[in-house]
Design a protein around this motif. Structure first.
Motif, short mmCIF file in Angstrom:
data_model
loop_
_atom_site.label_atom_id
_atom_site.label_comp_id
_atom_site.label_asym_id
_atom_site.label_seq_id
_atom_site.Cartn_x
_atom_site.Cartn_y
_atom_site.Cartn_z
N THR B 46 5.92 17.49 74.17
CA THR B 46 5.20 17.74 72.87
C THR B 46 5.99 17.79 71.71
O THR B 46 7.40 17.52 71.78
CB THR B 46 4.45 19.41 72.69
N TRP B 47 5.81 17.07 70.30
CA TRP B 47 6.67 16.83 69.75
C TRP B 47 6.02 17.99 67.97
O TRP B 47 4.74 17.66 67.77
CB TRP B 47 6.96 15.49 69.37
N THR B 48 6.86 18.48 67.66
CA THR B 48 6.38 19.22 66.40
C THR B 48 8.11 19.78 65.29
O THR B 48 8.89 19.58 65.85
CB THR B 48 5.57 20.26 66.99
N LEU B 49 7.40 19.15 64.10
CA LEU B 49 8.73 19.22 63.37
C LEU B 49 8.70 21.06 62.44
O LEU B 49 9.28 21.38 61.85
CB LEU B 49 8.57 18.89 62.26
N ALA B 50 7.45 22.29 63.41
CA ALA B 50 6.97 23.51 63.33
C ALA B 50 8.36 24.50 63.17
O ALA B 50 9.08 24.88 62.30
CB ALA B 50 6.41 23.81 63.80
N ASN B 51 9.62 24.01 64.49
CA ASN B 51 10.69 24.73 64.56
C ASN B 51 11.31 24.52 63.74
O ASN B 51 12.13 25.48 63.13
CB ASN B 51 11.67 24.64 65.62
N HIS B 52 11.28 23.56 62.92
CA HIS B 52 12.64 23.27 61.82
C HIS B 52 12.51 23.11 60.71
O HIS B 52 12.91 24.47 59.69
CB HIS B 52 12.74 21.15 61.41
N SER B 53 11.08 23.38 60.89
CA SER B 53 10.58 23.82 58.93
C SER B 53 10.59 25.04 58.84
O SER B 53 10.15 25.59 57.40
CB SER B 53 9.13 23.30 58.51
N ALA B 54 9.77 25.67 60.28
CA ALA B 54 9.96 27.33 59.77
C ALA B 54 11.14 28.37 59.18
O ALA B 54 11.07 29.06 58.88
CB ALA B 54 9.74 27.93 61.01
N LEU B 55 11.88 27.43 58.80
CA LEU B 55 13.72 27.27 59.02
C LEU B 55 13.82 27.26 57.27
O LEU B 55 14.45 28.18 57.04
CB LEU B 55 15.45 26.97 59.75
N MET B 56 13.16 27.08 56.90
CA MET B 56 12.74 26.75 55.25
C MET B 56 11.96 27.63 54.73
O MET B 56 12.15 27.80 53.14
CB MET B 56 12.82 25.68 54.69
N ASP B 57 11.46 28.68 55.13
CA ASP B 57 10.80 29.96 54.27
C ASP B 57 13.07 30.71 53.98
O ASP B 57 13.75 30.50 53.61
CB ASP B 57 10.41 30.52 55.30
N ALA B 58 12.13 31.85 52.96
CA ALA B 58 13.63 33.01 52.56
C ALA B 58 14.12 33.67 53.61
O ALA B 58 15.47 33.25 53.33
CB ALA B 58 12.65 33.85 51.28
N HIS B 59 13.24 33.78 55.01
CA HIS B 59 14.06 34.69 55.60
C HIS B 59 14.93 33.43 56.82
O HIS B 59 16.21 33.45 56.14
CB HIS B 59 12.94 34.62 57.03
#
Lengths: 269, 286, 347
Positions: B46-59
């Motif tokens: 599978t391919w997803t950007l979700a793991n990386h974009s999850a790091l862009m939140d405040a936490h």
């Protein structure tokens, strides 16, 4: 006393205070290991070796210790072989890819161990090395490569390449040059590299943490959960034993250097 | 083509490519997998950007910020302590020097865990340091040195300092002491000698020690985990937590990629700063 | 009479543990003169220089500079220029900044500083192009000039030079030697130089002091030192010497006699001197302008003789090993060495 003498005395006191601070945690851990009870207070009058006995009688600890020793020695041999060959090749030859390799070999020092562990985890998982001692040995050898490489290279740089040429000119074959000139001259660097690699592997806990499974628990992997969740004098004991072994192996290797050096000096022609 | 250098470099190159380059590439790949749903640690193919974009939140940004701040503080403290210590070592005569060097290198024969254990016990709320401070009446309540930023910092500094001191010591040893005496003879005071001769000549070593502190400080794991606060941690701690406590390998891999990128950017910034400082004509106009 | 010496050393002793490096050295350096300390390596000459500069502290004795006791004064307060053996140029500063260093730390105003630096660099003969370079990219001779300029730019009245010419090749050495002397005379600075090369010492100095084993054996003008040495060691160190004991009228048998090889007369001419004896040539070596001939008299005395290569006796095929020849010793050239090497004598 002149101001200069006061300054100098103050400097020595301050300097040794900092050095003392650096050793203090280690010495305190040693002191704690002689605690007579399970509280973490240093013994003042009644020193006890009960935690040492507990360590010796628990087979999990002794198994971990022997695994650590095996991994450390294998890692030392592997990393010294690979590191010394690389250092010699890089110092004495020009070849394609040399520049890239020069950067690559220093990289294990710059990559955080957590990232190394996280990288090795899926790899070993995929090729079936997860939970094997071989995997640990390979991982540690890769981590020790820069240390061995730097030690051997600095020794090579001090040495005069003319020695090798002179030996060739006197009729020695390349293999004789290795045996009669190179090994005796840089044997000390190889042993120092091996000792450093052993010490690093023996005490390495980060990558171990990612790669070890209950069947391959080494000493640091045993100490780790104890330290995190329930520190007891047993941790101190394990620590003390690991320091003694690391020092013992290092000084033993130092002794070998002296012995080999003394022998090769009088080797007949 | 001479095969000998390739044979010599072969084993090391195999180790490095197999166990460094491949895993790093693999980490990048894993960071784009979808998390596992139930079985295994990720969903293959599978391919997803979700793991990386999850790091862009405040936490996530907080984590990166804390890691960078932590690495910077470590670098500063390590340089500030190891440089005077290296100069101090240079001023010692052989027997005292051997003693001091032994003191500095001895902890490196012990496991990192021992040093942290010793610190934990020494500086804990009921440890000897606090007890001493209490008896002398310097503080009325025990100083909370562990389980916070201070503990994490001091732990990492203890682990990195011996390397930095030895590195700088070698560097200042290479400096010919005649240079400093001749500067004195030309009329410079002790401070002027330090400012105009010793310091600029030590710059390469200081830069290296700073790099070391920054890289290892940003990659710090054990110090922040064992002596730091559980809330504020470095990326390394989070990497391990995601992989082992939650079994989320893709998240952990994405964090690893972030950490490498952050280290690369910070190193570049430090190099830029160093070049700017040393690019100026040294010791020039007052 | 007011004392004219710039530096006075009194009973200096120096050494760590074991054998002392300097023993009871006393010495006056007259203002405006060029003094050279000459001696084999390890004789303590560099140590003496560093004591004067304040880089080392003596165990006992005192150092007076311009009549003031500076024994415990740090180097930066002594105002002495020093050229170190390997020049000790600051590797991170350009030639110009090396020279301006002493003015920078004294806070001399920029315009005056630049003016003095450029003039000093003109004086030592460093081209404009070389002034912005780092020491590592300058040749040995250029580095030496920078070191000299750096030591003189703050106008010290005393200049110390530690083997300043040792690292240069022979041709450049002779050239810079003359320049050094000229510079010293032009600036009027008092100079103390250390060297192990007696020819250099004699060529450049007003005064030469010979040291050995931590002691100052003798100090005097180059001529005095060469022809009237006070100990056998000084005699040998100032140049090749024939030293022997013999019964000569007016000379005591206990004290050795000395004659320089060039003062011994060889061949028919020897008959002109009252002391002329038959001898045999042992060996001869050709040195370019001269020939050094080793002869032994029939009485068993072995002598070195220096003859000009262009002399008639050389061409008259008389110089051959095994050849019989007449040797003459002019009595005015004989010098009775008064002291032995055990004792140090200073004047």
């Amino acid at each position: 006393m002149s101001p200069y003498h006061i300054f100098r005395t103050l400097r020595i006191v301050a300097g040794f205070f900092v050095v003392g601070c650096l050793v203090a945690p280690l010495l305190y851990a040693v002191w704690l290991s002689f605690s007579p009870d399970s509280f973490l207070t240093p013994p003042e009058r009644d020193w006890s070796v009960r935690w040492y006995q507990a360590f010796a009688t628990d087979s999990r600890w002794s198994m971990a210790l022997s695994r650590s020793l095996m991994v450390g020695l294998a890692c030392a041999v592997l990393s010294v072989l690979a590191g010394a060959m690389l250092a010699y090749g890089m110092e004495r030859y020009l070849f394609r890819g040399k520049g890239t390799l020069g950067i690559l070999v220093l990289l294990p020092m710059c990559i955080p161990p957590a990232v190394l562990g996280m990288g090795l985890l899926p790899l070993f998982y995929a090729v079936g090395l997860w939970g094997s001692l071989l995997g640990l040995v390979l991982g540690h050898a890769m981590m020790c490569l820069p240390i061995v490489f730097l030690i051997v290279r600095s020794k090579l740089r001090q040495m005069n390449p003319d020695h090798e040429m002179a030996a060739r000119g006197l009729g020695a074959t390349p293999s004789q040059v290795v045996g009669r000139i190179i090994i005796p001259l840089w044997g000390s660097a190889l042993v120092v590299g091996a000792a450093a690699a052993f010490a690093v592997s023996f005490n390495e806990s980060m990558v171990t943490l990612f790669l070890a499974t209950p069947t391959t628990e080494t000493l640091p992997a045993m100490i780790w959960p104890q330290l995190r969740y329930s520190p007891s004098p047993l941790v101190a004991v394990a620590s003390v034993i690991s320091v003694i072994i690391a020092l013992g192996v290092a000084s033993g290797l130092g002794g070998i250097v002296k012995l080999v050096g003394a022998k090769s000096r009088n080797k007949p022609g | 083509m001479n095969p000998r250098p390739y044979l010599l470099a072969g084993p090391a190159a195999t180790l490095l490519i197999g166990l460094l380059v491949c895993p790093l590439l693999l980490v990048i790949r894993v960071s784009f997998y979808q998390p596992a749903n139930g079985r295994g640690f990720f969903t293959p193919g599978t391919w997803t950007l979700a793991n990386h974009s999850a790091l862009m939140d405040a936490h996530g940004l907080g984590l990166v910020g804390y890691t960078i701040a932590f690495g910077t503080m470590i670098a500063v403290v390590v340089v500030m302590v190891s440089f005077p210590l290296a100069l101090f070592l240079r001023s010692l005569h052989s027997s005292l020097l051997r003693f001091a060097i032994a003191g500095i290198t001895l902890p490196k024969f012990a496991s990192v865990l021992v040093i942290l254990f010793g610190l934990q016990q020494l500086l804990g709320d009921t440890g000897p340091v606090n007890r001493m401070l209490l008896t002398w009446g310097i503080v009325s309540d025990p100083l909370r040195m562990m389980r916070g930023l201070f503990g994490a910092l001091i732990g990492e500094v203890f682990l990195i300092l011996p390397y930095a001191v030895i590195l700088l010591f070698v560097q200042v040893l290479e400096m010919d002491p005649i240079l400093e005496s001749s500067a004195r003879g030309l009329g410079a005071s002790r401070w002027q000698v330090f400012r105009r001769i010793t310091l600029p000549l030590s710059m390469p070593g200081l830069f290296l020690a700073g790099q070391l502190g920054l890289v290892w400080g940003m990659g710090a794991f054990l110090g922040p985990l064992l002596l730091g606060s559980p809330e504020n941690t470095t990326l390394s701690v989070e990497i391990q937590r995601q992989a082992f406590e939650y079994g989320r390998w893709p998240r952990s891999a994405a964090l690893s990629v972030q950490l490498i990128l952050a280290i690369g950017i910070c190193l570049a910034a430090l190099t830029f700063l160093h070049n700017k400082v040393s690019g100026r004509p040294l010791g020039g106009d007052r | 009479m007011p004392s004219s010496e710039l530096v006075r050393l009194a009973d200096l002793n120096f050494g760590y543990g074991g054998a002392p490096l300097l023993r009871d050295v006393s010495l006056d350096v007259p203002a405006g003169k060029f003094l050279t300390l000459l001696g084999p390596s390890g004789c303590g000459k560099t140590t003496l220089l560093k004591l004067i500069g304040g880089y080392l502290k003596p165990q006992s004795g005192s150092i007076l500079l311009r009549g003031k006791d500076v024994t415990h004064t740090p180097p930066e307060e002594r105002g002495i220029g020093m050229v170190f053996q390997n020049y000790a140029l600051f590797p991170h500063l350009s030639a110009r900044r090396n020279v301006s260093f002493s003015l920078d730390v004294r806070g001399v105003a920029k315009s005056e500083r630049d003016d003095r630096v450029e003039r000093m660099l003109d004086l030592v003969g460093l081209t404009k192009f070389e002034r912005d370079r780092l020491p590592a990219s300058l040749s040995g001779g250029q580095q030496q000039r920078v070191a000299l300029a750096r030591a003189l730019v703050f106008r010290p009245d005393l200049l110390l030079l530690d083997e300043p010419l040792a690292n240069l090749d022979r041709h450049l050495r002779d050239q810079l030697r003359n320049q050094l002397r000229r510079l010293q005379e032009e600036t009027g600075v008092t100079a103390v130089m250390v060297t192990h090369d007696q020819e250099e010492a004699m060529a450049i100095s007003d005064l030469v002091g010979v040291m050995n084993g931590g002691k100052l054996l003798q100090i005097g003008s180059p001529r005095e030192m060469y022809h009237r040495p006070l100990t056998p060691f000084v005699a040998g160190f100032m140049g090749p010497a024939n030293i022997f004991s013999a019964d000569f009228p007016g000379a005591s048998r206990e004290k050795p006699l000395m004659i320089r090889p060039e003062q011994v007369v060889l061949g028919e001419e020897a008959h002109h001197y009252s002391r002329s004896v038959p001898a045999m040539i042992l060996s001869a070596s050709f040195l370019g302008p001269d020939m050094m001939v080793q002869v032994t008299t029939n009485a068993g005395l072995s002598l070195m003789v220096r003859v000009r290569s262009c002399d008639s006796i050389v061409h008259g095929r008389d110089i051959r090993p095994g050849q019989e020849i007449r040797v003459g010793i002019p009595s005015h050239a004989l010098w009775q060495i008064p002291g032995s090497d055990g004792e140090g004598i200073s004047t």
